[in-house]
Design a protein around this motif. Structure first.
Motif, PDB file in Angstrom:
ATOM      1  N   LYS A 146       0.808  -1.214   0.000  1.00 48.01           N
ATOM      2  CA  LYS A 146       0.000   0.000   0.000  1.00 48.01           C
ATOM      3  C   LYS A 146       0.841   1.265   0.000  1.00 48.01           C
ATOM      4  N   GLY A 147       1.907   1.312   0.813  1.00 51.40           N
ATOM      5  CA  GLY A 147       2.715   2.521   0.941  1.00 51.40           C
ATOM      6  C   GLY A 147       4.130   2.317   0.443  1.00 51.40           C
ATOM      7  N   LYS A 148       5.006   3.266   0.801  1.00 50.91           N
ATOM      8  CA  LYS A 148       6.383   3.231   0.312  1.00 50.91           C
ATOM      9  C   LYS A 148       7.138   2.005   0.808  1.00 50.91           C
ATOM     10  N   LEU A 149       7.034   1.711   2.121  1.00 50.82           N
ATOM     11  CA  LEU A 149       7.804   0.596   2.662  1.00 50.82           C
ATOM     12  C   LEU A 149       7.330  -0.735   2.098  1.00 50.82           C
ATOM     13  N   THR A 150       6.022  -0.970   2.089  1.00 53.32           N
ATOM     14  CA  THR A 150       5.527  -2.260   1.601  1.00 53.32           C
ATOM     15  C   THR A 150       5.800  -2.427   0.103  1.00 53.32           C
ATOM     16  N   THR A 151       5.820  -1.330  -0.646  1.00 54.28           N
ATOM     17  CA  THR A 151       6.182  -1.416  -2.063  1.00 54.28           C
ATOM     18  C   THR A 151       7.631  -1.851  -2.218  1.00 54.28           C
ATOM     19  N   ARG A 152       8.509  -1.333  -1.352  1.00 52.94           N
ATOM     20  CA  ARG A 152       9.919  -1.731  -1.398  1.00 52.94           C
ATOM     21  C   ARG A 152      10.086  -3.181  -0.956  1.00 52.94           C
ATOM     22  N   LEU A 153       9.325  -3.583   0.088  1.00 51.36           N
ATOM     23  CA  LEU A 153       9.428  -4.965   0.560  1.00 51.36           C
ATOM     24  C   LEU A 153       8.994  -5.951  -0.521  1.00 51.36           C
ATOM     25  N   ALA A 154       7.996  -5.567  -1.310  1.00 50.53           N
ATOM     26  CA  ALA A 154       7.487  -6.459  -2.350  1.00 50.53           C
ATOM     27  C   ALA A 154       8.528  -6.732  -3.435  1.00 50.53           C
ATOM     28  N   LYS A 155       9.546  -5.897  -3.516  1.00 49.76           N
ATOM     29  CA  LYS A 155      10.590  -6.063  -4.534  1.00 49.76           C
ATOM     30  C   LYS A 155      11.804  -6.824  -4.008  1.00 49.76           C
ATOM     31  N   LYS A 156      11.786  -7.200  -2.744  1.00 49.93           N
ATOM     32  CA  LYS A 156      12.931  -7.900  -2.165  1.00 49.93           C
ATOM     33  C   LYS A 156      13.075  -9.298  -2.764  1.00 49.93           C
ATOM     34  N   GLN A 157      14.334  -9.729  -2.863  1.00 52.52           N
ATOM     35  CA  GLN A 157      14.650 -11.055  -3.385  1.00 52.52           C
ATOM     36  C   GLN A 157      15.251 -11.911  -2.274  1.00 52.52           C
ATOM     37  N   ILE A 158      15.265 -13.215  -2.481  1.00 47.71           N
ATOM     38  CA  ILE A 158      15.870 -14.121  -1.507  1.00 47.71           C
ATOM     39  C   ILE A 158      17.327 -13.716  -1.279  1.00 47.71           C
ATOM     40  N   GLY A 159      17.707 -13.605  -0.016  1.00 52.28           N
ATOM     41  CA  GLY A 159      19.068 -13.218   0.334  1.00 52.28           C
ATOM     42  C   GLY A 159      19.224 -11.751   0.661  1.00 52.28           C
ATOM     43  N   ASP A 160      18.219 -10.918   0.346  1.00 53.41           N
ATOM     44  CA  ASP A 160      18.285  -9.500   0.696  1.00 53.41           C
ATOM     45  C   ASP A 160      18.131  -9.329   2.206  1.00 53.41           C
ATOM     46  N   ALA A 161      18.640  -8.216   2.717  1.00 54.42           N
ATOM     47  CA  ALA A 161      18.569  -7.937   4.154  1.00 54.42           C
ATOM     48  C   ALA A 161      17.482  -6.903   4.440  1.00 54.42           C
ATOM     49  N   ILE A 162      16.849  -7.049   5.593  1.00 57.61           N
ATOM     50  CA  ILE A 162      15.948  -6.012   6.098  1.00 57.61           C
ATOM     51  C   ILE A 162      16.312  -5.759   7.557  1.00 57.61           C
ATOM     52  N   ALA A 163      15.949  -4.581   8.050  1.00 61.90           N
ATOM     53  CA  ALA A 163      16.153  -4.257   9.466  1.00 61.90           C
ATOM     54  C   ALA A 163      14.888  -4.645  10.222  1.00 61.90           C
ATOM     55  N   LEU A 164      15.073  -5.409  11.284  1.00 65.53           N
ATOM     56  CA  LEU A 164      13.934  -5.959  12.021  1.00 65.53           C
ATOM     57  C   LEU A 164      14.256  -5.906  13.504  1.00 65.53           C
ATOM     58  N   TRP A 165      13.349  -5.361  14.318  1.00 60.02           N
ATOM     59  CA  TRP A 165      13.574  -5.438  15.757  1.00 60.02           C
ATOM     60  C   TRP A 165      12.271  -5.779  16.471  1.00 60.02           C
ATOM     61  N   GLY A 166      12.438  -6.608  17.499  1.00 57.79           N
ATOM     62  CA  GLY A 166      11.297  -7.136  18.228  1.00 57.79           C
ATOM     63  C   GLY A 166      11.681  -8.485  18.840  1.00 57.79           C
ATOM     64  N   PRO A 167      10.733  -9.286  19.312  1.00 55.37           N
ATOM     65  CA  PRO A 167       9.297  -9.001  19.304  1.00 55.37           C
ATOM     66  C   PRO A 167       8.917  -7.951  20.344  1.00 55.37           C
ATOM     67  N   LEU A 168       7.888  -7.165  20.022  1.00 55.34           N
ATOM     68  CA  LEU A 168       7.405  -6.094  20.876  1.00 55.34           C
ATOM     69  C   LEU A 168       5.954  -6.374  21.282  1.00 55.34           C
ATOM     70  N   GLY A 169       5.513  -5.728  22.361  1.00 60.06           N
ATOM     71  CA  GLY A 169       4.161  -5.970  22.861  1.00 60.06           C
ATOM     72  C   GLY A 169       4.118  -7.194  23.755  1.00 60.06           C
ATOM     73  N   ASN A 170       2.969  -7.439  24.379  1.00 58.83           N
ATOM     74  CA  ASN A 170       2.825  -8.531  25.342  1.00 58.83           C
ATOM     75  C   ASN A 170       2.233  -9.803  24.758  1.00 58.83           C
ATOM     76  N   GLY A 171       1.594  -9.713  23.609  1.00 59.48           N
ATOM     77  CA  GLY A 171       0.939 -10.891  23.056  1.00 59.48           C
ATOM     78  C   GLY A 171      -0.400 -11.162  23.710  1.00 59.48           C
ATOM     79  N   PHE A 172      -1.123 -12.134  23.154  1.00 57.10           N
ATOM     80  CA  PHE A 172      -2.442 -12.490  23.675  1.00 57.10           C
ATOM     81  C   PHE A 172      -2.313 -13.310  24.956  1.00 57.10           C
ATOM     82  N   THR A 173      -3.326 -13.206  25.809  1.00 56.23           N
ATOM     83  CA  THR A 173      -3.343 -13.983  27.039  1.00 56.23           C
ATOM     84  C   THR A 173      -3.640 -15.450  26.744  1.00 56.23           C
ATOM     85  N   THR A 174      -3.157 -16.332  27.619  1.00 56.50           N
ATOM     86  CA  THR A 174      -3.378 -17.773  27.448  1.00 56.50           C
ATOM     87  C   THR A 174      -4.324 -18.329  28.507  1.00 56.50           C
ATOM     88  N   THR A 175      -5.114 -17.476  29.123  1.00 56.67           N
ATOM     89  CA  THR A 175      -6.081 -17.936  30.119  1.00 56.67           C
ATOM     90  C   THR A 175      -7.075 -18.902  29.470  1.00 56.67           C
TER      91      THR A 175
END
Length: 500
Positions: free
Chosen positions: A61-90
């Protein structure tokens, strides 16, 4: 995967081993600076501990996802996480997931975990906590539906809604949810949803129409936006952030408050405590206000000259502390406004003049009311007592180890105001550093009953100042045996807080 919808598989073994359903990652393309800031993407699925991959599904939809769609196997991306608490398991009988558009991305992993088909995160996190899982999924058209076969292959029931009627009659996903709940009574049912604001608004309206109280729970620690708060308040829904632990703590406090006064608890202060008693702004005014409510405070005199400071220090017959007194300087050490352990007239005079000079340089605009002279205290346990006003839960009080440790160790206990002595004792019992109160390494044990009475008194002093008070802090509070003394006090007011 579907129209304008792609899956990105990333090799990130450590992240894949720790992520849980509902968490997200910040993603950025390191090959360019547009956009400069990373974007948040929910985890769709991940491999086992020996596989090291994780999947992210996104809509181009936007600039970043358009760039991601052009990535090839072996390309690098910057990724940090996991963030947030996640869903409860009650454990729950029935889990219902509601998604609009690309909002379905966190639910594949959640369904796998809830049905016990896969474990995520560390070994302590449970799985198989739902007997039945149903998925209500809405999209613009059939072309945008993603991963439906994956859900059905797990035995998840799926109700689909499309705007254009390309699957079934044209309807909203909330219509599909209502239809499903009508067929399946919502006893022991948890509903989780992710999607655009109109969908969230419709779910909120459903809460109100259902005639049962609703609570919006956020699994992140960031503050709720003004728009989200307005949405929930307009539908009578309470909001709580910070995950399930924070919500349960808040609910326990409400129940405890109800037991204390035998009535339904309201977050507003009692009318009897609203009377204006003046606004203490300087340290000495705050300590005088606390003393009027039964809090022990350190003796002190306010002086206006070096000679007067030396005379007062001599009368105390002990090493003294000098502190600047100004309503414009709440944090005195930051401007060099404190001198400790002074002995003799010469040291006191020199320190007085030095404080005046440093403050005049650092804050020439500050109104100075004088210099506080008080005896130097040694030994004992330093504690922190602070009150605050939460916009939803109302006035609360926190107790913890004081001085610099309240920030360094973050060992605090929280409760809602007003509190009883029994509640104050329970707060002390919840501190991780409570052993320090019991005569640690030969120190004098603290009289916990006297300390509890002081905590109650600080809370009452805060309530007496009315709704304009943002916070009232005593830091440090020195406790040694039965001697409990406030050494410093700070009051923050709503209008001053807004100006800041």
């Amino acid at each position: 995967l579907a129209q304008d919808t792609r899956l990105l598989r990333v090799h990130a073994p450590e992240m894949a081993a720790n992520v849980v359903p509902g968490q997200f990652f910040m993603v950025r393309d390191p090959s360019g600076n547009d956009p400069l800031i990373g974007r948040a993407f929910a985890v769709y699925d991940c491999g086992g501990p020996n596989e090291g991959w994780l999947d992210i599904v996104y809509l181009v939809k936007g600039k970043l996802t358009t760039r991601l769609a052009k990535k090839q196997i072996g390309d690098a991306i910057a990724l940090w996480g996991p963030l947030g608490n996640g869903f409860t398991t009650t454990p729950v009988q029935q889990l219902v997931m509601v998604a609009g558009g690309i909002g379905q991305t966190p639910f594949l992993s959640l369904a796998r975990e809830a049905l016990g088909l896969k474990r995520f995160g560390n070994s302590a996190r449970s799985s198989g906590y739902a007997k039945k899982v149903h998925f209500c999924y809405g999209a613009r058209s059939k072309a945008y539906l993603t991963g439906v076969a994956d859900f059905e292959a797990m035995g998840v029931g799926v109700s689909i809604a499309t705007d254009d009627g390309s699957v079934g009659p044209p309807r909203l996903v909330t219509d599909a949810l209502t239809e499903f709940l009508d067929r399946s009574p919502p006893a022991s049912t948890r509903i989780v949803c992710c999607g655009p604001e109109p969908m969230m608004r419709a779910v909120a309206e459903g809460f109100r129409a259902g005639g049962k109280p609703g609570l919006m729970l956020s699994h992140t620690f960031s503050a709720v936006s003004a728009e989200a708060r307005a949405l929930t308040e307009s539908h009578g829904i309470a909001y709580s952030g910070g995950g399930l632990d924070h919500v349960l703590t808040a609910l326990v406090c409400i129940l405890r408050a109800q037991r204390n006064d035998g009535s339904s608890w309201r977050p507003d202060m009692p009318a009897s405590s609203m009377a204006e008693t003046g606004r203490p702004t300087t340290e000495r005014e705050v300590l005088d206000h606390l003393a009027a409510h039964g809090v022990g405070v350190i003796p002190a005199r306010i002086v206006s000259s070096a000679d007067e400071a030396a005379e007062v220090a001599d009368a105390f017959d002990a090493p003294v502390v000098l502190k600047i007194l100004s309503p414009d300087i709440p944090h005195k050490t930051e401007v060099g406004g404190v001198a400790l352990g002074l002995k003799g007239a010469d040291q006191v005079r020199a320190a007085h003049d030095a404080i005046r000079a440093r403050v005049a340089t650092a804050r020439p605009d500050a109104k100075v009311a004088g210099i506080i002279v008080s005896p130097m205290r040694a030994g004992g346990v330093e504690l922190f007592i602070g009150t605050m006003r939460d916009p939803q839960w109302g006035p609360a009080i926190a107790v913890g180890l004081g001085g610099i440790f309240v920030e360094a160790l973050k060992d605090t206990s929280l409760d809602l105001l007003p509190i009883s002595e029994a509640q104050a004792l329970a707060m002390l019992g919840r501190l991780k550093g409570k052993a320090l109160l019991d005569g640690f390494r030969g120190a004098t044990p603290v009289d916990r009953a006297a300390l509890a009475r002081t905590i109650v008194a600080v809370g009452e002093a805060a309530l007496a100042l009315g709704p304009g008070l943002v916070s009232l802090e005593v830091n440090p509070l020195l406790a040694e045996g039965s001697r409990i003394e406030a050494l410093d006090g700070l009051a923050v007011w709503e209008d001053a807080h807004a100006d800041a």
